[in-house]
Write a protein that holds these residues in place. Sequence first.
Motif, PDB file in Angstrom:
ATOM      1  N   LYS A  21      82.798 146.163  58.761  1.00  0.00           N
ATOM      2  CA  LYS A  21      82.300 147.542  58.675  1.00  0.00           C
ATOM      3  C   LYS A  21      82.759 148.202  57.373  1.00  0.00           C
ATOM      4  CE  LYS A  21      82.275 148.126  63.704  1.00  0.00           C
ATOM      5  NZ  LYS A  21      82.930 148.771  64.865  1.00  0.00           N
ATOM      6  N   THR A  22      84.019 147.962  56.997  1.00  0.00           N
ATOM      7  CA  THR A  22      84.535 148.521  55.747  1.00  0.00           C
ATOM      8  C   THR A  22      83.756 147.985  54.551  1.00  0.00           C
ATOM      9  OG1 THR A  22      86.750 148.805  56.678  1.00  0.00           O
ATOM     10  CG2 THR A  22      86.583 148.718  54.280  1.00  0.00           C
ATOM     11  N   ASP A  60      80.431 149.586  54.208  1.00  0.00           N
ATOM     12  CA  ASP A  60      80.580 150.907  53.594  1.00  0.00           C
ATOM     13  C   ASP A  60      80.825 150.792  52.089  1.00  0.00           C
ATOM     14  OD1 ASP A  60      80.220 152.081  56.060  1.00  0.00           O
ATOM     15  OD2 ASP A  60      82.356 152.371  56.445  1.00  0.00           O
ATOM     16  N   THR A  61      81.639 149.816  51.691  1.00  0.00           N
ATOM     17  CA  THR A  61      81.944 149.616  50.274  1.00  0.00           C
ATOM     18  C   THR A  61      80.670 149.347  49.472  1.00  0.00           C
ATOM     19  OG1 THR A  61      84.161 148.764  50.745  1.00  0.00           O
ATOM     20  CG2 THR A  61      83.183 148.151  48.619  1.00  0.00           C
ATOM     21  N   LYS A 117      77.791 150.315  50.371  1.00  0.00           N
ATOM     22  CA  LYS A 117      76.863 151.421  50.658  1.00  0.00           C
ATOM     23  C   LYS A 117      75.550 150.907  51.272  1.00  0.00           C
ATOM     24  CE  LYS A 117      78.680 154.552  47.113  1.00  0.00           C
ATOM     25  NZ  LYS A 117      79.902 153.778  46.863  1.00  0.00           N
ATOM     26  N   THR A 175      72.847 150.503  54.195  1.00  0.00           N
ATOM     27  CA  THR A 175      72.317 151.221  55.352  1.00  0.00           C
ATOM     28  C   THR A 175      71.491 150.296  56.248  1.00  0.00           C
ATOM     29  OG1 THR A 175      70.357 151.881  54.090  1.00  0.00           O
ATOM     30  CG2 THR A 175      72.241 153.406  54.087  1.00  0.00           C
ATOM     31  N   GLU A 212      74.650 146.119  60.296  1.00  0.00           N
ATOM     32  CA  GLU A 212      75.432 146.623  61.420  1.00  0.00           C
ATOM     33  C   GLU A 212      76.331 145.515  61.950  1.00  0.00           C
ATOM     34  OE1 GLU A 212      73.414 147.468  65.108  1.00  0.00           O
ATOM     35  OE2 GLU A 212      71.716 146.196  64.544  1.00  0.00           O
TER      36      GLU A 212
END
Length: 199
Positions: free
Chosen positions: A99-100, A103-104, A106, A108, A111
């Motif tokens: 998950k990190t 996010d790193t 970016k 979308t 999952e």
Amino acid sequence: MRNKSPQKQVSNKASDGVIRIISGQFRGRKLPVKDVQGLRPTTDRIKETVFNWLMQDTRDAKVLDCFAGSGGLGFEALSRFALSTRFLEMDKLAANQLKTNIDTLKLTNAEVVCTDSLLYLSNNTQQQQFNLVFIDPPFRQGLAQQCCDLLTENDWLSKNALIYVEVESEMSALQTPSNWLLLKEKAAGQVFCRLYEVQ
């Protein structure tokens, strides 16, 4: 890279590692990997082989990365413009790192489901289908065979879906569903890699 044992939940920061994305929009990016017991890297050499096989097939693919571990295969597919990737990983530390890393980057269209892959594949209540699936489970537990069977039995695979399976070399006699056509195979050290297409 796959998690071989769910028992150890403590990460040793001094020995945490990285995976490297070898091509595509995130080429050269390095993503952290927790030092969770049994996490086995899918080597750059194997990844290069696999994605040479998949060169024309990752763009716009709906990807399922079973037993995701570090997510090396799923992230590589996203870098090469897969439409989406769902990572299945039951180790909480590994899942949180996935998950990190999402996010790193970016992202979308990715999952993480923190779950046992076989349990997840036992039910397809939403009738979801994928056209590119990675199966690289913990070795010597018979999980690859069960995973292949569940993907077919519960209709997870779209027509002409591609399935990459990585097993220990002594499991090269894997019994796949009758409608899976073997496209490519390669032995690499202690692992045996195969690519199938659903007919």
